[in-house]
Design a protein around this motif. Structure first.
Motif, PDB file in Angstrom:
ATOM      1  N   VAL A 180       0.887  -1.160   0.000  1.00 24.14           N
ATOM      2  CA  VAL A 180       0.000   0.000   0.000  1.00 24.14           C
ATOM      3  C   VAL A 180       0.924   1.209   0.000  1.00 24.14           C
ATOM      4  O   VAL A 180       1.716   1.394   0.931  1.00 24.14           O
ATOM      5  CB  VAL A 180      -0.924   0.016   1.243  1.00 24.14           C
ATOM      6  N   ILE A 181       0.838   2.013  -1.063  1.00 24.31           N
ATOM      7  CA  ILE A 181       1.759   3.141  -1.246  1.00 24.31           C
ATOM      8  C   ILE A 181       0.963   4.429  -1.382  1.00 24.31           C
ATOM      9  O   ILE A 181       0.007   4.489  -2.133  1.00 24.31           O
ATOM     10  CB  ILE A 181       2.608   2.954  -2.519  1.00 24.31           C
ATOM     11  N   GLY A 182       1.391   5.466  -0.699  1.00 28.05           N
ATOM     12  CA  GLY A 182       0.734   6.754  -0.848  1.00 28.05           C
ATOM     13  C   GLY A 182       1.388   7.820  -0.001  1.00 28.05           C
ATOM     14  O   GLY A 182       2.399   7.585   0.644  1.00 28.05           O
ATOM     15  N   CYS A 183       0.789   8.984  -0.011  1.00 30.09           N
ATOM     16  CA  CYS A 183       1.385  10.123   0.673  1.00 30.09           C
ATOM     17  C   CYS A 183       1.082  10.133   2.169  1.00 30.09           C
ATOM     18  O   CYS A 183       1.909  10.544   2.955  1.00 30.09           O
ATOM     19  CB  CYS A 183       0.911  11.417   0.021  1.00 30.09           C
ATOM     20  N   ASN A 184      -0.088   9.688   2.553  1.00 30.81           N
ATOM     21  CA  ASN A 184      -0.456   9.721   3.956  1.00 30.81           C
ATOM     22  C   ASN A 184       0.016   8.446   4.642  1.00 30.81           C
ATOM     23  O   ASN A 184      -0.638   7.406   4.589  1.00 30.81           O
ATOM     24  CB  ASN A 184      -1.969   9.892   4.103  1.00 30.81           C
ATOM     25  N   LYS A 185       1.156   8.527   5.286  1.00 33.19           N
ATOM     26  CA  LYS A 185       1.779   7.357   5.910  1.00 33.19           C
ATOM     27  C   LYS A 185       0.860   6.693   6.931  1.00 33.19           C
ATOM     28  O   LYS A 185       0.770   5.474   6.994  1.00 33.19           O
ATOM     29  CB  LYS A 185       3.098   7.775   6.555  1.00 33.19           C
ATOM     30  N   THR A 186       0.149   7.482   7.710  1.00 33.75           N
ATOM     31  CA  THR A 186      -0.737   6.926   8.723  1.00 33.75           C
ATOM     32  C   THR A 186      -1.851   6.103   8.090  1.00 33.75           C
ATOM     33  O   THR A 186      -2.163   4.997   8.539  1.00 33.75           O
ATOM     34  CB  THR A 186      -1.339   8.056   9.584  1.00 33.75           C
TER      35      THR A 186
ATOM     36  N   SER B  69       5.512   5.230   2.185  1.00 34.86           N
ATOM     37  CA  SER B  69       5.197   6.623   1.873  1.00 34.86           C
ATOM     38  C   SER B  69       5.514   6.867   0.407  1.00 34.86           C
ATOM     39  O   SER B  69       6.063   6.008  -0.293  1.00 34.86           O
ATOM     40  CB  SER B  69       6.033   7.562   2.740  1.00 34.86           C
ATOM     41  N   ALA B  70       5.219   8.060  -0.049  1.00 34.08           N
ATOM     42  CA  ALA B  70       5.506   8.441  -1.435  1.00 34.08           C
ATOM     43  C   ALA B  70       7.002   8.544  -1.708  1.00 34.08           C
ATOM     44  O   ALA B  70       7.403   8.681  -2.857  1.00 34.08           O
ATOM     45  CB  ALA B  70       4.822   9.765  -1.750  1.00 34.08           C
ATOM     46  N   LEU B  71       7.821   8.462  -0.692  1.00 33.21           N
ATOM     47  CA  LEU B  71       9.274   8.497  -0.867  1.00 33.21           C
ATOM     48  C   LEU B  71       9.730   7.468  -1.899  1.00 33.21           C
ATOM     49  O   LEU B  71      10.697   7.687  -2.626  1.00 33.21           O
ATOM     50  CB  LEU B  71       9.952   8.240   0.480  1.00 33.21           C
ATOM     51  N   ILE B  72       9.005   6.376  -2.006  1.00 36.37           N
ATOM     52  CA  ILE B  72       9.366   5.314  -2.948  1.00 36.37           C
ATOM     53  C   ILE B  72       9.381   5.803  -4.393  1.00 36.37           C
ATOM     54  O   ILE B  72      10.092   5.272  -5.229  1.00 36.37           O
ATOM     55  CB  ILE B  72       8.415   4.103  -2.791  1.00 36.37           C
ATOM     56  N   PHE B  73       8.626   6.856  -4.690  1.00 32.96           N
ATOM     57  CA  PHE B  73       8.574   7.355  -6.065  1.00 32.96           C
ATOM     58  C   PHE B  73       9.819   8.155  -6.453  1.00 32.96           C
ATOM     59  O   PHE B  73       9.969   8.528  -7.611  1.00 32.96           O
ATOM     60  CB  PHE B  73       7.310   8.177  -6.298  1.00 32.96           C
ATOM     61  N   CYS B  74      10.718   8.412  -5.512  1.00 32.27           N
ATOM     62  CA  CYS B  74      11.991   9.057  -5.857  1.00 32.27           C
ATOM     63  C   CYS B  74      12.812   8.134  -6.747  1.00 32.27           C
ATOM     64  O   CYS B  74      13.563   8.598  -7.603  1.00 32.27           O
ATOM     65  CB  CYS B  74      12.777   9.409  -4.599  1.00 32.27           C
ATOM     66  N   THR B  75      12.703   6.837  -6.528  1.00 33.44           N
ATOM     67  CA  THR B  75      13.474   5.870  -7.314  1.00 33.44           C
ATOM     68  C   THR B  75      12.592   5.014  -8.199  1.00 33.44           C
ATOM     69  O   THR B  75      13.088   4.277  -9.027  1.00 33.44           O
ATOM     70  CB  THR B  75      14.266   4.924  -6.385  1.00 33.44           C
ATOM     71  N   GLY B  76      11.291   5.071  -8.009  1.00 39.32           N
ATOM     72  CA  GLY B  76      10.387   4.189  -8.734  1.00 39.32           C
ATOM     73  C   GLY B  76      10.051   2.996  -7.874  1.00 39.32           C
ATOM     74  O   GLY B  76      10.834   2.589  -7.020  1.00 39.32           O
ATOM     75  N   ALA B  77       8.897   2.461  -8.073  1.00 38.94           N
ATOM     76  CA  ALA B  77       8.432   1.339  -7.262  1.00 38.94           C
ATOM     77  C   ALA B  77       8.434   0.055  -8.091  1.00 38.94           C
ATOM     78  O   ALA B  77       7.692  -0.868  -7.801  1.00 38.94           O
ATOM     79  CB  ALA B  77       7.029   1.650  -6.743  1.00 38.94           C
ATOM     80  N   ASP B  78       9.285  -0.004  -9.121  1.00 39.62           N
ATOM     81  CA  ASP B  78       9.245  -1.090 -10.096  1.00 39.62           C
ATOM     82  C   ASP B  78       9.289  -2.493  -9.492  1.00 39.62           C
ATOM     83  O   ASP B  78       8.460  -3.330  -9.823  1.00 39.62           O
ATOM     84  CB  ASP B  78      10.390  -0.956 -11.103  1.00 39.62           C
ATOM     85  N   GLU B  79      10.255  -2.753  -8.648  1.00 37.07           N
ATOM     86  CA  GLU B  79      10.394  -4.101  -8.071  1.00 37.07           C
ATOM     87  C   GLU B  79       9.214  -4.447  -7.175  1.00 37.07           C
ATOM     88  O   GLU B  79       8.726  -5.572  -7.196  1.00 37.07           O
ATOM     89  CB  GLU B  79      11.707  -4.231  -7.294  1.00 37.07           C
ATOM     90  N   ILE B  80       8.771  -3.478  -6.398  1.00 34.42           N
ATOM     91  CA  ILE B  80       7.622  -3.711  -5.517  1.00 34.42           C
ATOM     92  C   ILE B  80       6.391  -4.014  -6.365  1.00 34.42           C
ATOM     93  O   ILE B  80       5.668  -4.981  -6.114  1.00 34.42           O
ATOM     94  CB  ILE B  80       7.372  -2.489  -4.601  1.00 34.42           C
TER      95      ILE B  80
ATOM     96  N   THR C 228      -0.126  -4.247  -5.639  1.00 34.96           N
ATOM     97  CA  THR C 228       0.143  -2.903  -5.145  1.00 34.96           C
ATOM     98  C   THR C 228      -1.087  -2.014  -5.293  1.00 34.96           C
ATOM     99  O   THR C 228      -1.736  -2.002  -6.336  1.00 34.96           O
ATOM    100  CB  THR C 228       1.333  -2.290  -5.914  1.00 34.96           C
ATOM    101  N   PHE C 229      -1.376  -1.284  -4.223  1.00 32.45           N
ATOM    102  CA  PHE C 229      -2.560  -0.435  -4.148  1.00 32.45           C
ATOM    103  C   PHE C 229      -2.146   0.979  -3.773  1.00 32.45           C
ATOM    104  O   PHE C 229      -1.274   1.168  -2.927  1.00 32.45           O
ATOM    105  CB  PHE C 229      -3.534  -0.976  -3.094  1.00 32.45           C
ATOM    106  N   ILE C 230      -2.783   1.970  -4.394  1.00 31.57           N
ATOM    107  CA  ILE C 230      -2.527   3.371  -4.083  1.00 31.57           C
ATOM    108  C   ILE C 230      -3.860   4.024  -3.713  1.00 31.57           C
ATOM    109  O   ILE C 230      -4.734   4.150  -4.577  1.00 31.57           O
ATOM    110  CB  ILE C 230      -1.886   4.127  -5.263  1.00 31.57           C
ATOM    111  N   PRO C 231      -4.025   4.418  -2.445  1.00 31.68           N
ATOM    112  CA  PRO C 231      -5.241   5.152  -2.067  1.00 31.68           C
ATOM    113  C   PRO C 231      -5.252   6.526  -2.735  1.00 31.68           C
ATOM    114  O   PRO C 231      -4.305   7.287  -2.616  1.00 31.68           O
ATOM    115  CB  PRO C 231      -5.131   5.279  -0.543  1.00 31.68           C
ATOM    116  N   GLN C 232      -6.309   6.833  -3.452  1.00 33.55           N
ATOM    117  CA  GLN C 232      -6.356   8.074  -4.218  1.00 33.55           C
ATOM    118  C   GLN C 232      -6.853   9.276  -3.433  1.00 33.55           C
ATOM    119  O   GLN C 232      -6.675  10.394  -3.858  1.00 33.55           O
ATOM    120  CB  GLN C 232      -7.215   7.883  -5.464  1.00 33.55           C
ATOM    121  N   ARG C 233      -7.490   9.075  -2.306  1.00 35.26           N
ATOM    122  CA  ARG C 233      -7.922  10.224  -1.506  1.00 35.26           C
ATOM    123  C   ARG C 233      -6.713  10.975  -0.968  1.00 35.26           C
ATOM    124  O   ARG C 233      -6.803  12.131  -0.603  1.00 35.26           O
ATOM    125  CB  ARG C 233      -8.816   9.791  -0.355  1.00 35.26           C
ATOM    126  N   GLU C 234      -5.601  10.296  -0.909  1.00 35.51           N
ATOM    127  CA  GLU C 234      -4.345  10.906  -0.459  1.00 35.51           C
ATOM    128  C   GLU C 234      -3.372  10.902  -1.620  1.00 35.51           C
ATOM    129  O   GLU C 234      -2.330  10.271  -1.580  1.00 35.51           O
ATOM    130  CB  GLU C 234      -3.774  10.125   0.730  1.00 35.51           C
TER     131      GLU C 234
END
Length: 165
Positions: free
Chosen positions: A12-18, A85-96, A102-108
């Motif tokens: 689960v990847i997104g900006c709102n860590k909580t 967190s969204a930190l993963i997008f600094c390098t790309g989330a390719d392997e994950i 993989t799910f990305i909550p869009q409200r955040e």
């Protein structure tokens, strides 16, 4: 999809860590899987220092390589539900993405302004946004409230297991 093709991890990847942590922990609990904080794992692999401190002490090349390495190793884990967190997008989330459902909550939605100021100053914004766009194309986007997102993940996994996806 044949059973041997099923992925054994969930991310689960997104900006709102909580929010990501809550969703990932709930899904892990319901499925009897382990929970993993991917940001915490990155910190662990860097000897306990935060990405911001690693950037200041060791430079951007060290941080990006540490991130790539940590994410690649985490992608090999089995039977875990990860939150990142969204930190993963600094390098790309390719392997994950390749190895995990993989799910990305869009409200955040990912907002670069919510990334640590020190990191933002040194990051390649275009690469970050491209990595995010690619991940959105390859992931299941969640659009509900937190509890709806948990149920959406469980339904997706059930449909996948039943051959409906």
């Amino acid at each position: 999809m044949q059973p041997e093709e099923y992925r054994s991890c969930i991310a689960v990847i997104g900006c709102n860590k909580t929010t990501n942590e809550y969703i990932a922990k709930a899904v892990a609990s319901k499925l009897g899987m382990r929970y993993m904080d991917l940001d915490g794992y990155l910190r662990y692999t860097m000897g306990g220092i935060s990405p911001s401190k690693a950037l200041v002490k060791c430079g951007p090349e060290f941080l990006l390589e540490s991130m790539r390495s940590a994410y690649a190793r985490a992608a090999e884990f089995e039977e875990v539900v990860m939150a990142s967190s969204a930190l993963i997008f600094c390098t790309g989330a390719d392997e994950i993405i390749k190895n995990c459902y993989t799910f990305i909550p869009q409200r955040e939605r990912v907002d670069i302004r919510r990334i640590d100021v020190k990191l933002r100053k040194y990051m390649d914004v275009d690469a970050f946004m491209t990595n995010y766009a690619v991940a959105c194309d390859m992931c299941v986007l969640l659009s509900g409230e937190v509890e709806e997102n948990i149920n959406a993940i469980l339904k997706f996994l059930e449909d996948t297991a039943n051959g409906n996806v």
